[in-house]
Design an enzyme around this catalytic site. Structure first.
Site: not given
Length: 403
Positions: A306, A324, A338, A342, A207, A286, A276
């Site tokens: 995980p 976060f 969240k 959590k 990301n 490759k 995720d």
């Protein structure tokens, strides 16, 4: 960082040419900077250049009839919150170790009660000489901090240790010295950066996280006196001063590193952008387009990674855990859900759809969400300032638990 009065003491080495940049970097942090120099130092750096930057006369004579009545060496010593010796030659280090005060610089160094940082610079053979190393041990035993030197090509033509540290690093160490002790005794575990989930031998899913937010938190926690362990994912950022770093790549590696550090951590701040999903199967070679049955498409089956934050919260005990959340829509609702799911003590959420906040920029605007659903929004600030506000909330939780 709060503004401080910093005295830069320059001795006679060729690395003195870096001092104007050091002064500029300190001023950019908002500090009031003055300079003193040995006579030899002024052969390598112009006093006019330093005076133009600081707006103050550069003192070099211990007994100067035109200056001594206005600002003597005792006043200079008392003025400083911090003294940085850059470059610190072998000769000056020897004088400091033996307590000599035969010029203005050494007199100031002997008289000051401020913290002293020295940035050595010299020939590699002078650096490794037993006399220099013994002098350094003496100075360290007195609480003087030694920064560097770095290794590389030296002005004398030799290769090895002896280059004065970069001004950016010296400023970072000065920042650390000017910090507080509000987190003294705490061990803060911070995660930062993105993860890379391998597809084959050369490709991965990742990301746009730069790691800047987590690195800023690690830096600020160290400034407050904490022992900081930084688990860094994919990022090109340099390690903040005073921080212990462990590099990982995948979500699984990050989970293993976090759980290994958890038993000795008292505060956990999960700022990393952990993937995720990860490919179910990773090819050892490759994947070639020519070998695909359908060369216009490659089908990947992804499985979940995980849930590190949830596992940490399930095993948090007396620890403070901060999570976060990077959201692109319904930020408040998603953040409240969240933190409920959590079980952390504070959730920091930001809207990554904004161009001026979130991934890969130097600013951020976040929502601080508490377990009872309370929300506090910050202004658009530097990530360093946001890091300070996050740690302020952590300290508030600590105080509330102590009653």
């Amino acid at each position: 960082m709060e503004s401080a009065r910093i005295l830069v003491a320059v001795s006679g080495g060729i690395a003195a040419y870096k001092v104007p940049e050091l002064v500029r970097q300190l001023q950019r942090q908002g500090h009031d900077v003055r300079c003193v120099a040995t006579p030899a130092a002024l052969r390598f750096v112009s006093p006019l250049a330093l005076q133009a930057l600081t707006g103050e006369t550069v003192r070099s004579a211990l007994f100067d009839p035109s200056e001594e009545g206005e600002i003597d060496h005792i006043r200079l010593a008392d003025w400083a919150d911090l003294v940085i010796v850059a470059p610190a030659t072998a000769d000056l280090l020897a004088k400091m170790a033996t307590g000599l005060a035969d010029d203005l610089v050494t007199a100031v160094l002997l008289a000051t009660r401020a913290q002293i940082l020295v940035a050595p610079a010299m020939n590699v053979n002078m650096w490794t000489h037993s006399a220099t190393q013994e002098n350094l041990e003496t100075l360290r035993s007195r609480g003087i901090q030694v920064i560097g030197p770095e290794s590389g090509e030296l002005a004398c033509g030799w290769e090895g240790a002896g280059r004065m540290s970069d001004p950016v690093r010296i400023v970072a160490e000065a920042d650390l010295s000017l910090g507080t002790d509000s987190l003294s005794g705490q061990t803060v575990l911070v995660t930062a950066g993105g993860t890379a989930e391998a597809i084959d031998a050369v490709r991965s899913i990742t990301n746009r996280s730069s790691g800047k937010m987590g690195f800023a938190i690690a830096e600020q926690a160290a400034r407050r006196g904490a022992r900081v362990r930084l688990v860094a994912g994919v990022t090109a950022l340099a390690t903040p001063a005073g921080v212990e770093r462990l590099d990982v790549e995948s979500a699984r590696e990050m989970r293993e590193a976090v759980m290994a550090e958890l038993p000795t951590s008292t505060i956990v701040i999960k700022a990393a952008a952990v993937a995720d999903f990860t490919p179910e199967n990773v090819e050892s070679q490759k994947i070639k387009k020519e070998g695909l049955e359908d060369q216009s498409a490659l089908m990947l089956r992804l499985v979940t990674t995980p849930d590190i934050l949830r596992e940490v919260c399930d095993n948090k005990g007396d620890r403070i855990v901060v999570g976060f959340a990077a959201e692109s829509q319904n930020v408040v609702e998603a953040a409240r859900e969240k933190i409920r799911r959590k079980g952390c003590d504070l959730l920091v959420a930001n809207d990554i759809s904004r161009d001026d906040a979130g991934f890969d920029v130097d600013t951020n605007a976040v929502l601080m969400v508490t377990p009872d659903g309370g929300v506090e929004e910050t202004a658009l600030l530097s990530k360093r300032e946001i890091a300070g506000q996050v740690l302020d909330r952590v300290e508030k939780i600590m105080r509330e638990r102590l009653g």
